[in-house]
Design an enzyme around this catalytic site. Structure first.
Site, PDB file in Angstrom:
ATOM      1  N   ALA A 156      -7.673  -2.894  19.664  1.00  0.00           N
ATOM      2  CA  ALA A 156      -8.932  -3.374  20.249  1.00  0.00           C
ATOM      3  C   ALA A 156      -8.779  -3.934  21.663  1.00  0.00           C
ATOM      4  O   ALA A 156      -9.770  -4.120  22.360  1.00  0.00           O
ATOM      5  CB  ALA A 156      -9.531  -4.443  19.349  1.00  0.00           C
TER       6      ALA A 156
ATOM      7  N   LEU B 227      -8.592   2.472  25.896  1.00  0.00           N
ATOM      8  CA  LEU B 227      -9.614   3.354  25.319  1.00  0.00           C
ATOM      9  C   LEU B 227     -10.776   2.532  24.766  1.00  0.00           C
ATOM     10  O   LEU B 227     -11.946   2.835  24.998  1.00  0.00           O
ATOM     11  CB  LEU B 227      -9.007   4.208  24.204  1.00  0.00           C
ATOM     12  CG  LEU B 227     -10.037   5.089  23.508  1.00  0.00           C
ATOM     13  CD1 LEU B 227     -10.303   6.344  24.332  1.00  0.00           C
ATOM     14  CD2 LEU B 227      -9.607   5.466  22.109  1.00  0.00           C
TER      15      LEU B 227
ATOM     16  N   ASP C  28     -11.532  14.967  18.934  1.00  0.00           N
ATOM     17  CA  ASP C  28     -11.229  15.761  20.124  1.00  0.00           C
ATOM     18  C   ASP C  28     -12.429  15.489  21.017  1.00  0.00           C
ATOM     19  O   ASP C  28     -13.522  16.006  20.765  1.00  0.00           O
ATOM     20  CB  ASP C  28     -11.139  17.256  19.780  1.00  0.00           C
ATOM     21  CG  ASP C  28     -10.771  18.072  21.005  1.00  0.00           C
ATOM     22  OD1 ASP C  28     -11.348  17.790  22.087  1.00  0.00           O
ATOM     23  OD2 ASP C  28      -9.929  18.973  20.912  1.00  0.00           O
ATOM     24  N   HIS C  29     -12.244  14.664  22.025  1.00  0.00           N
ATOM     25  CA  HIS C  29     -13.437  14.174  22.724  1.00  0.00           C
ATOM     26  C   HIS C  29     -14.198  15.298  23.442  1.00  0.00           C
ATOM     27  O   HIS C  29     -15.365  15.142  23.759  1.00  0.00           O
ATOM     28  CB  HIS C  29     -13.113  13.002  23.658  1.00  0.00           C
ATOM     29  CG  HIS C  29     -12.465  13.396  24.947  1.00  0.00           C
ATOM     30  ND1 HIS C  29     -11.136  13.710  25.042  1.00  0.00           N
ATOM     31  CD2 HIS C  29     -12.957  13.521  26.204  1.00  0.00           C
ATOM     32  CE1 HIS C  29     -10.852  14.012  26.292  1.00  0.00           C
ATOM     33  NE2 HIS C  29     -11.938  13.899  27.035  1.00  0.00           N
TER      34      HIS C  29
ATOM     35  N   ASP D  76      -0.963  18.276  25.502  1.00  0.00           N
ATOM     36  CA  ASP D  76      -1.991  17.293  25.870  1.00  0.00           C
ATOM     37  C   ASP D  76      -3.382  17.929  25.966  1.00  0.00           C
ATOM     38  O   ASP D  76      -4.370  17.298  25.599  1.00  0.00           O
ATOM     39  CB  ASP D  76      -1.607  16.670  27.226  1.00  0.00           C
ATOM     40  CG  ASP D  76      -2.522  15.524  27.616  1.00  0.00           C
ATOM     41  OD1 ASP D  76      -2.766  14.649  26.764  1.00  0.00           O
ATOM     42  OD2 ASP D  76      -2.992  15.493  28.778  1.00  0.00           O
TER      43      ASP D  76
ATOM     44  N   HIS E  36      -8.168  20.530  23.291  1.00  0.00           N
ATOM     45  CA  HIS E  36      -9.425  20.785  24.006  1.00  0.00           C
ATOM     46  C   HIS E  36      -9.615  22.257  24.377  1.00  0.00           C
ATOM     47  O   HIS E  36     -10.687  22.831  24.172  1.00  0.00           O
ATOM     48  CB  HIS E  36      -9.489  19.961  25.301  1.00  0.00           C
ATOM     49  CG  HIS E  36      -9.121  18.521  25.123  1.00  0.00           C
ATOM     50  ND1 HIS E  36      -9.506  17.790  24.043  1.00  0.00           N
ATOM     51  CD2 HIS E  36      -8.411  17.661  25.917  1.00  0.00           C
ATOM     52  CE1 HIS E  36      -9.056  16.547  24.167  1.00  0.00           C
ATOM     53  NE2 HIS E  36      -8.380  16.449  25.292  1.00  0.00           N
TER      54      HIS E  36
ATOM     55  N   LYS F  47     -11.901  18.076  40.193  1.00  0.00           N
ATOM     56  CA  LYS F  47     -12.084  17.712  38.783  1.00  0.00           C
ATOM     57  C   LYS F  47     -13.228  18.556  38.253  1.00  0.00           C
ATOM     58  O   LYS F  47     -14.379  18.410  38.701  1.00  0.00           O
ATOM     59  CB  LYS F  47     -12.439  16.226  38.682  1.00  0.00           C
ATOM     60  CG  LYS F  47     -12.968  15.772  37.344  1.00  0.00           C
ATOM     61  CD  LYS F  47     -11.852  15.503  36.359  1.00  0.00           C
ATOM     62  CE  LYS F  47     -12.397  15.139  34.977  1.00  0.00           C
ATOM     63  NZ  LYS F  47     -11.382  15.202  33.947  1.00  0.00           N
TER      64      LYS F  47
HETATM   65  C1  BG6 Z   1      -7.154  13.722  27.404  1.00  0.00           C
HETATM   66  C2  BG6 Z   1      -5.778  13.920  27.964  1.00  0.00           C
HETATM   67  O1  BG6 Z   1      -7.218  14.182  26.078  1.00  0.00           O
HETATM   68  O2  BG6 Z   1      -8.082  14.435  28.195  1.00  0.00           O
HETATM   69  C3  BG6 Z   1      -5.714  13.490  29.402  1.00  0.00           C
HETATM   70  O3  BG6 Z   1      -4.852  13.178  27.198  1.00  0.00           O
HETATM   71  C4  BG6 Z   1      -6.781  14.170  30.211  1.00  0.00           C
HETATM   72  O4  BG6 Z   1      -4.445  13.750  29.966  1.00  0.00           O
HETATM   73  C5  BG6 Z   1      -8.132  14.015  29.539  1.00  0.00           C
HETATM   74  O5  BG6 Z   1      -6.800  13.555  31.480  1.00  0.00           O
HETATM   75  C6  BG6 Z   1      -9.177  14.843  30.243  1.00  0.00           C
HETATM   76  O6  BG6 Z   1     -10.430  14.519  29.727  1.00  0.00           O
HETATM   77  P1  BG6 Z   1     -11.739  14.714  30.574  1.00  0.00           P
HETATM   78  O7  BG6 Z   1     -12.846  14.340  29.637  1.00  0.00           O
HETATM   79  O8  BG6 Z   1     -11.630  13.797  31.765  1.00  0.00           O
HETATM   80  O9  BG6 Z   1     -11.754  16.141  30.992  1.00  0.00           O
END
Ligand code: BG6
Length: 498
Positions: free
Chosen positions: A16, A20, A180-181, A238, A243, A348
Site C-alpha cells: 500500500a 503503483l 494486464d493493464h 516485460d 501486453h 510514446k
Molecule cells: C508495464 C511495463 O507493464 O507497461 C513497463 O512493466 C512499461 O515497463 C509499461 O513501461 C507500459 O505501459 P503503458 O500503459 O505506459 O504503455
C-alpha cells in the site's frame, strides 16, 4: 459479463505504500468513488512494512489524490474509508491482526464478507501471501473472495506453473484476477467492438484481404528506477509475453458465440494455440532484439542502458523487441503479425496498423501502386481510429490521393476516457473477469516466449545496437523488408497528422 451487481467489498492492498498504489490504485478508486461507482459500503485496508497509523495512511492517500488527480473535492470523506495495518508478509501474526481488522470493518460497513486481496508488490511474495491468506483464515468468509495479481506472473512457464499451483491452493481459477493493464485500455477493449459491430470489417478480416498487421508500442522512457526487475526481465518478458500477445489475440480471435468471459477467453486461447512456435535457429529469422545506447530524447542527452543505475556493464538484456508472428489457422495463414516494442524510442505511442492487400491494378495511373488501405487503431496517447482510403484529387484530371477518415475518442467524449486501472478495479468489484488473463493464456504465452528467451540468453548479443531517440535497430526494418513490407511511421499516423 456481470454476475454480481454489488460492489460492496473490503479491499486489502498489499504494497500500500508502493508506487503503483499511489499512482494508479488510489486515484482510480477515487474516480470510481466520485462517479458513484463505488458502493457507499466499502473499506480499504492498506498493508506494508512501514509502521504507519491509519491517520498517516489517510494523509498519504490524500496526497496521492491531490498529486495525481489534482483535486481535494470530498477527499476527507473518501480517505475516511482507508485503514492501515503494518504487515510482514511472511509472519502469521500479521495476518491474524489483519483478520481482526477485516472482521471489525466488515461489521462497521456491512460488507457482507466480500473481500478483494490486491497484491501490488514484489512478485516473489505472491505465493507466500496467498498461502497465508488461507492458512490464517482470511479466505474463510461468507462473501466472495478475489485475488488480484499484478504482473509479472512468473518469469517463465516453469515458475508461472509453480506460482499458479501455489495460489490455486487458496483460490479457485475464477477467483483469480491476473492484471494486464493493457486490457483495461479503452481502445484495446474497442478492438473487439470495431471488429464485431461493423458490417464492413469482419468480412475482410482475413488472409484474403489483409496483407499484414503491425503493432507498435514504443516508449520514450528508459528503464528508470526499475533496473533490478528489468535486468531479469527485458522487453520480451516485460511487454511481449503479456501486453503485445494480448493485443494479437484480440485482433486475431474468432467472433465469440456470446460476450461472456468464458467464450471470449476460449477464443483468445485458440489464437495462442495457433501461434507458430519460433525456436532454435528460427529465432534469428523471426525476432530482433535491441538495447539502447546513449542518445537524445526531447533535446536532452540520455545515457545508454548499460550506464543506467543497477544495470551491469555488459548487460545482455534487451530493451527492444521486434518480431514476426504467424498464426497458423484458416483465417490467418500467410499473414504476418509484426510486433515491436522498446524503451527510449522516438515517441510514446501504441498503435495497431491493419494493412489491406493492394487492389489488382491502378486504373488511374498504371505506373504507380495505389496507397494501400489502412485501418489504424490508436491505443495511446490519442484514442481513436483512422481509415486510410484513396479518393479523387480535386481538379479536372482524375488523379487519386490518399485521404484519412478519422474518429477520435477524446474529441467525441470531450474528456479522457477512464484510466485502465479504474476500469479493471470496477470489473473486479463486479466479478467480471473478462479483461483479466486466464491461466491458459498465461501458460501458452510463456511457452511461446520461453523458446525465444532460451536462445537469447545463451547467446551474447552485440549490444548496444540502437540510439536512444531512434525507432530501434536497423535489423527491425530488415525483418519487414525481407517480406517486401516496411513499418508504418507511427508519428506520421498520429491523429494530428490526419
Ligand atoms: C508495464 C511495463 O507493464 O507497461 C513497463 O512493466 C512499461 O515497463 C509499461 O513501461 C507500459 O505501459 P503503458 O500503459 O505506459 O504503455
Amino acid at each position: 459479463m456481470i454476475p454480481n451487481d454489488t460492489s460492496t467489498s473490503l479491499i486489502m492492498i498489499f504494497g500500500a505504500t508502493g508506487d503503483l498504489a499511489k499512482r494508479k490504485l488510489y486515484p482510480s478508486l477515487y474516480h470510481l468513488y466520485k462517479k458513484g461507482k463505488l458502493a457507499e459500503k466499502f473499506a480499504v485496508i492498506g498493508t506494508a512494512r512501514r509502521a504507519w497509523t491509519h491517520e498517516q495512511f489517510r494523509e498519504n492517500i490524500k496526497e496521492s489524490i491531490i498529486t495525481f488527480v489534482g483535486t481535494n473535492d470530498q477527499i476527507d470523506d473518501f480517505a475516511s474509508h482507508f485503514y492501515y495495518q503494518p504487515h510482514d508478509v511472511t509472519d502469521s501474526n500479521s495476518y491474524i491482526q489483519l483478520k481482526k481488522l477485516a472482521e471489525e470493518l466488515d461489521t462497521k460497513y456491512s460488507l457482507q464478507g466480500n473481500r478483494i486481496f490486491y497484491l501490488a508488490m514484489a512478485p516473489e511474495f505472491f505465493g507466500t501471501i496467498a498461502d497465508h491468506l488461507k492458512s490464517d483464515g482470511l479466505t474463510e468468509t461468507i462473501g466472495f473472495k478475489r485475488l488480484v495479481i499484478e504482473k509479472p506472473f512468473g518469469h517463465d512457464l516453469e515458475s508461472a506453473e509453480s506460482l499458479n499451483a501455489q495460489i490455486r491452493q487458496s483460490f479457485a481459477e475464477e477467483e483469480i484476477y491476473r492484471i494486464d493493464h493493457y486490457l483495461g485500455k479503452a481502445m484495446v477493449q474497442n478492438i473487439e467492438v470495431i471488429r464485431f459491430a461493423n458490417a464492413f470489417f469482419e468480412p475482410l478480416w482475413n488472409n484474403r484481404y489483409i496483407s499484414n498487421i503491425q503493432i507498435t508500442s514504443s516508449e520514450k522512457l528508459g528503464v528508470e528506477e526499475r533496473a533490478r526487475y528489468y535486468e531479469k526481465s527485458g522487453a520480451l518478458r516485460d511487454m511481449v509475453q503479456n501486453h503485445m500477445l494480448q493485443m494479437v489475440a484480440l485482433l486475431a480471435m474468432e467472433p465469440p458465440i456470446r460476450l461472456t468471459t468464458e467464450e471470449i477467453r476460449s477464443e483468445k486461447v485458440k489464437v495462442f494455440r495457433a501461434l507458430r512456435p519460433i525456436e532454435g535457429d528460427e529465432v534469428e529469422k523471426y525476432f530482433v532484439r535491441g538495447q539502447y545506447d546513449k542518445g537524445t530524447i526531447d533535446n536532452n542527452e540520455v545515457v545508454g542502458y548499460r550506464d543506467e543505475h543497477n544495470v551491469v556493464p555488459q548487460s545482455n538484456t534487451e530493451t527492444f523487441v521486434a518480431g514476426k508472428l504467424m498464426i497458423d489457422n484458416f483465417r490467418w495463414a500467410g499473414v504476418p503479425f509484426y510486433i515491436r516494442t522498446g524503451k527510449r524510442l522516438t515517441t510514446k505511442s501504441t498503435k495497431i496498423v491493419i494493412q489491406f492487400k493492394n487492389i489488382p491494378m491502378n486504373l488511374y495511373n498504371k505506373n504507380e501502386q495505389l496507397s494501400p488501405n489502412l485501418l489504424v487503431i490508436h491505443i495511446q496517447p490519442e484514442e481513436g481510429i483512422t481509415l486510410h482510403v484513396n479518393a479523387k484529387k480535386s481538379g479536372r484530371n482524375i488523379q487519386t490521393k490518399p485521404v484519412k477518415l478519422n474518429f477520435s475518442n477524446e474529441a467525441d467524449n470531450g474528456i479522457n476516457t477512464p484510466e485502465a486501472y479504474e476500469k479493471l478495479l470496477y470489473d473486479c468489484l463486479h466479478g467480471d473477469a473478462t479483461n483479466f488473463t486466464h491461466w491458459d493464456e498465461v501458460a501458452l504465452s510463456w511457452r511461446f516466449v520461453d523458446k525465444i528467451s532460451e536462445v537469447w540468453e545463451n547467446k551474447q548479443s552485440s549490444f548496444p545496437n540502437y540510439k536512444a531517440g531512434s525507432m530501434g535497430p536497423f535489423e527491425a526494418d530488415k525483418l519487414l523488408q525481407q517480406d517486401n513490407f516496411s513499418w508504418w511511421d507511427v508519428t506520421d499516423l498520429d491523429v494530428e497528422n490526419c
